[in-house]
Design a protein around this motif. Structure first.
Motif, PDB file in Angstrom:
ATOM      1  N   UNK A  21       1.072  -1.189  -0.001  1.00 29.67           N
ATOM      2  CA  UNK A  21      -0.137  -0.206  -0.176  1.00 29.67           C
ATOM      3  C   UNK A  21       1.017   1.269  -0.052  1.00 29.67           C
ATOM      4  N   UNK A  22       2.051   1.058   0.329  1.00 30.74           N
ATOM      5  CA  UNK A  22       2.997   2.410   0.102  1.00 30.74           C
ATOM      6  C   UNK A  22       3.215   2.836  -1.121  1.00 30.74           C
ATOM      7  N   UNK A  26       0.420   0.217  -6.895  1.00 25.90           N
ATOM      8  CA  UNK A  26       0.863  -1.357  -6.742  1.00 25.90           C
ATOM      9  C   UNK A  26      -0.504  -2.451  -6.735  1.00 25.90           C
ATOM     10  N   UNK A  27      -0.466  -3.341  -7.522  1.00 28.86           N
ATOM     11  CA  UNK A  27      -1.242  -4.070  -7.481  1.00 28.86           C
ATOM     12  C   UNK A  27      -1.538  -4.943  -6.263  1.00 28.86           C
ATOM     13  N   UNK A 104       3.891  -4.349 -15.316  1.00 30.53           N
ATOM     14  CA  UNK A 104       2.860  -5.036 -16.195  1.00 30.53           C
ATOM     15  C   UNK A 104       1.576  -3.903 -15.895  1.00 30.53           C
ATOM     16  N   UNK A 105       1.347  -3.776 -14.643  1.00 31.20           N
ATOM     17  CA  UNK A 105       0.009  -2.937 -14.375  1.00 31.20           C
ATOM     18  C   UNK A 105       0.409  -1.524 -14.789  1.00 31.20           C
ATOM     19  N   UNK A 106       1.561  -0.928 -14.912  1.00 35.92           N
ATOM     20  CA  UNK A 106       1.912   0.337 -15.308  1.00 35.92           C
ATOM     21  C   UNK A 106       2.429   0.553 -16.733  1.00 35.92           C
ATOM     22  N   UNK A 165      -2.897   8.224 -14.614  1.00 36.93           N
ATOM     23  CA  UNK A 165      -4.369   8.666 -14.301  1.00 36.93           C
ATOM     24  C   UNK A 165      -5.026   7.512 -13.441  1.00 36.93           C
ATOM     25  N   UNK A 166      -4.920   6.383 -14.143  1.00 40.24           N
ATOM     26  CA  UNK A 166      -5.655   5.145 -13.393  1.00 40.24           C
ATOM     27  C   UNK A 166      -5.236   5.321 -11.636  1.00 40.24           C
ATOM     28  N   UNK A 167      -4.181   5.167 -11.572  1.00 38.30           N
ATOM     29  CA  UNK A 167      -3.690   5.168 -10.040  1.00 38.30           C
ATOM     30  C   UNK A 167      -3.528   6.402  -9.345  1.00 38.30           C
TER      31      UNK A 167
END
Length: 171
Positions: A21-22, A26-27, A104-106, A165-167
């Motif tokens: 969560x830091x 982060x997925x 991958x998520x980014x 934007x998403x995160x």
């Protein structure tokens, strides 16, 4: 997590708590992100190779059929992806899984290709009336979706929301 630097990824490495969560964006399940990515890439690679095989045999005068070859290629690609994932998991520690899941998520380009491939897969499956379970149409749709990426990128059409934007990442 416990055993953070041990070689090999364990089942409890697939979900993060606390320190995940830091980091913005982060997925929460980087192991799932990595696993689904590798399996989907295996399917994409198999479908693309099957398509190339179908086109090549057609040029040589054989009646294999591009959609059918793409479907079989896609089916062969999934276990190939699983084997690649299993071999990599033996040497990757939890930090490696976290890093790959985050990257991958980014990766906006990768997310766009995957979205286009999944959309093509779904449309091809929905429109396919022939072949067992419509896999030939689904695989062909997946390849067409992947092939549309360079065109959409060149035209500037945005398919996925940028990771920043998403995160809600502040620079």
């Amino acid at each position: 997590g416990q055993g953070r630097h041990d070689a090999g990824v364990r089942q409890d490495d697939l979900q993060l708590e606390g320190d995940a969560k830091e980091y913005a964006g982060m997925p929460h399940h980087p192991g799932r992100v990595l696993t689904s990515h590798v399996l989907f890439k295996g399917a994409q690679l198999g479908a693309a190779l099957g398509t190339a095989f179908g086109v090549g045999t057609g040029i040589l005068g054989f009646q294999v059929g591009v959609p059918r070859a793409a479907g079989y290629g896609m089916l062969a690609g999934v276990p190939l992806g699983a084997l690649m994932l299993a071999s990599k998991a033996k040497v990757m520690d939890e930090d490696g899984v976290i890093d790959r899941g985050y990257r991958i998520a980014h990766n906006d380009g990768q997310r766009t290709v995957d979205t286009l491939a999944a959309t093509g897969f779904a449309l091809g499956l929905a429109l396919s009336r022939k072949a067992p379970f419509g896999l030939s149409g689904a695989a062909t749709g997946m390849v067409l979706g992947m092939m549309s990426y360079p065109i959409l990128k060149k035209t500037g059409i945005q398919i996925v929301k940028p990771a920043a934007e998403k995160y809600k990442i502040q620079s």
